[in-house]
Design a protein around this motif. Structure first.
Motif, PDB file in Angstrom:
ATOM      1  N   GLU A  71      -7.661   1.868   3.192  1.00 47.80           N
ATOM      2  CA  GLU A  71      -8.719   1.191   2.430  1.00 47.80           C
ATOM      3  C   GLU A  71      -9.656   0.442   3.373  1.00 47.80           C
ATOM      4  OE1 GLU A  71      -8.684   2.066  -0.615  1.00 47.80           O
ATOM      5  OE2 GLU A  71      -6.703   2.976  -0.386  1.00 47.80           O
ATOM      6  N   GLU A  72      -9.103  -0.187   4.387  1.00 47.28           N
ATOM      7  CA  GLU A  72      -9.902  -0.948   5.343  1.00 47.28           C
ATOM      8  C   GLU A  72     -10.860  -0.038   6.102  1.00 47.28           C
ATOM      9  OE1 GLU A  72      -8.036  -4.556   7.558  1.00 47.28           O
ATOM     10  OE2 GLU A  72      -8.097  -2.923   9.002  1.00 47.28           O
ATOM     11  N   GLN A  73     -10.330   1.110   6.561  1.00 44.80           N
ATOM     12  CA  GLN A  73     -11.159   2.050   7.314  1.00 44.80           C
ATOM     13  C   GLN A  73     -12.269   2.617   6.433  1.00 44.80           C
ATOM     14  OE1 GLN A  73     -10.395   2.505  10.518  1.00 44.80           O
ATOM     15  NE2 GLN A  73     -11.689   4.206  11.157  1.00 44.80           N
ATOM     16  N   ARG A  74     -11.917   2.923   5.200  1.00 46.70           N
ATOM     17  CA  ARG A  74     -12.901   3.493   4.261  1.00 46.70           C
ATOM     18  C   ARG A  74     -14.017   2.496   3.965  1.00 46.70           C
ATOM     19  NH1 ARG A  74      -9.696   4.325   0.032  1.00 46.70           N
ATOM     20  NH2 ARG A  74      -9.097   6.456   0.537  1.00 46.70           N
ATOM     21  N   LYS A  75     -13.674   1.217   3.856  1.00 44.07           N
ATOM     22  CA  LYS A  75     -14.645   0.207   3.455  1.00 44.07           C
ATOM     23  C   LYS A  75     -15.529  -0.253   4.603  1.00 44.07           C
ATOM     24  CE  LYS A  75     -14.947  -4.318   1.174  1.00 44.07           C
ATOM     25  NZ  LYS A  75     -14.181  -5.405   0.495  1.00 44.07           N
ATOM     26  N   LEU A  80     -11.913 -12.295  -1.875  1.00 41.31           N
ATOM     27  CA  LEU A  80     -11.756 -10.901  -1.482  1.00 41.31           C
ATOM     28  C   LEU A  80     -10.768 -10.230  -2.417  1.00 41.31           C
ATOM     29  CD1 LEU A  80     -11.350 -11.457   2.371  1.00 41.31           C
ATOM     30  CD2 LEU A  80     -13.346 -10.451   1.256  1.00 41.31           C
ATOM     31  N   ALA A  81     -11.153  -9.086  -2.972  1.00 38.18           N
ATOM     32  CA  ALA A  81     -10.247  -8.338  -3.848  1.00 38.18           C
ATOM     33  C   ALA A  81      -9.083  -7.817  -3.016  1.00 38.18           C
ATOM     34  CB  ALA A  81     -11.004  -7.180  -4.499  1.00 38.18           C
ATOM     35  N   GLY A  82      -7.878  -7.956  -3.552  1.00 36.59           N
ATOM     36  CA  GLY A  82      -6.703  -7.455  -2.855  1.00 36.59           C
ATOM     37  C   GLY A  82      -6.448  -8.149  -1.533  1.00 36.59           C
TER      38      GLY A  82
END
Length: 381
Positions: free
Chosen positions: A129-133, A287-289
């Motif tokens: 998720e971090e890389q995608r965002k 921050l979400a999540g």
């Protein structure tokens, strides 16, 4: 006990000064203190091996060229798994494989499972998720396959926060193997602070200057404090992409002369810089999540500083309101200003919060106790 420690993430210089680097060094240091024999497999070292780690056997992973495209780098990293597996077999036997989860590495947990030895997977962030965002995620399907593979093969999975645990539980391969073990600190590095406070008081922050650390809100609260007639000073320890904007804003407010930017510093300098502060802030935005396990908060506590942080994610479990620190709503400049003013006006409260924070990290958050807890969860002690 023979341990293979694997960090295949090219973004982490193992002997560097990033938070992730410090985390790895502290775990290695604690394992050495417990008499472990360690072989370290890593993609990036960030400099020569420090003298205190000379007894560790070092195995550099095949380099991934920084000049190639994202997808090619991902393919190179995936291809390195077979080499790592071979090297684990050649340099063993091992009792434990400890792998820090990275997007494309599965060799450690695969080897542990096939060899019938204990595999411990440490997960510090929802990397997919971090890389995608924040960056670019090539070979997304392969990244998810890698994650599912390491979750399947690991005997014990360590999540550094409840947010990371929640993310991992989206994957059935995690089963009931996920345990939350937060980051820690070495209290011995943080001597007792002076009892006389600075005049004017120094408000401090330690960390990278990135949007998800909320330093912008701290600068705005600092401005508001001066509007209220509070001539406090601000000490920002760290560097990052937000620096030019923060400096420009302080200049616009006419407050740059009241602020000290240390830039990037050696982690060994952090205790000295914290000792010069009176109040320490971790102003995380909404921050979400939320999944961070902030080293800075434990360092603030070790330094006996009164802490102010935000009610985001699991942070109210880390900082107990009115006992080890103060909690404010995220992204709320006025609330942060009011909390700082409360501490400025109540020296006994600052002392109580600082003492209680120090006691908490001494009892629960030393790296020795954290690594011992991980070993117990893995059934090794």
């Amino acid at each position: 006990m023979k341990v293979a420690y694997l960090c295949a993430d090219p973004g982490i210089p193992v002997f560097g000064h990033k938070g992730a680097s410090i985390h790895i060094q502290e775990v290695l240091r604690a394992l050495l203190a417990q008499g472990m024999t360690i072989t370290l497999f890593a993609q990036r070292f960030g400099g020569p091996v420090p003298a205190e780690f000379k007894e560790i056997k070092i195995k550099p992973l095949p380099s991934v060229s920084p000049n190639t495209q994202e997808e090619e780098r991902a393919r190179q990293a995936l291809g390195a798994n077979s080499w790592v597996t071979e090297q684990l077999a050649l340099t063993g036997p091992y009792d434990v494989v400890y792998e820090r989860y990275s997007l494309w590495s599965h060799a450690g947990m695969t080897f542990a499972r096939k060899s019938g030895i204990t595999g411990i997977l440490e997960v510090n962030a929802p990397l997919i998720e971090e890389q995608r965002k924040y960056r670019q995620l090539p070979l997304e399907q392969e990244a998810e396959q890698t994650l599912r593979q390491v979750l399947t093969n690991a005997d014990t999975i360590i999540a550094v926060s409840s947010g990371v645990k929640t993310w991992l539980e989206n994957f059935p391969e995690s089963g009931s193997k996920v345990h939350v073990v937060a980051n820690g600190v070495d209290p011995a590095r943080y001597p007792a602070r002076k009892t006389v406070r600075n005049n004017p008081a120094v408000i401090g922050f330690v960390g990278s200057l990135k949007p998800w650390h909320g330093v912008q809100t701290l600068v705005e609260a600092f401005h508001l404090l001066h509007q209220h007639g509070r001539p406090v000073r601000l000490c920002i320890v760290g560097d990052g992409p937000e620096y030019p904007q923060l400096r420009a804003q302080l200049t616009q407010y006419g407050l740059l002369s009241f602020c000290y930017f240390s830039g990037a510093v050696n982690h060994a300098s952090v205790p000295r810089l914290l000792a010069a502060m009176d109040i320490a802030v971790a102003p995380y935005p909404q921050l979400a999540g939320f999944y961070f396990s902030p080293l800075k908060i434990y360092e603030y506590m070790a330094a006996r500083l009164p802490v102010i942080t935000t009610r985001v994610g699991h942070l109210p479990e880390v900082v107990a309101e009115g006992k080890t620190g103060l909690l404010v709503p995220p992204d709320d400049t006025l609330a942060l200003c009011i909390a700082i003013e409360r501490l400025l006006d109540d020296a006994p409260l600052c002392q109580r919060l600082g003492d209680a924070g120090r006691q908490q990290v001494e009892q629960n958050q030393s790296w020795q106790s954290i690594t011992a807890q991980i070993w117990r969860l893995a059934g090794l002690k």
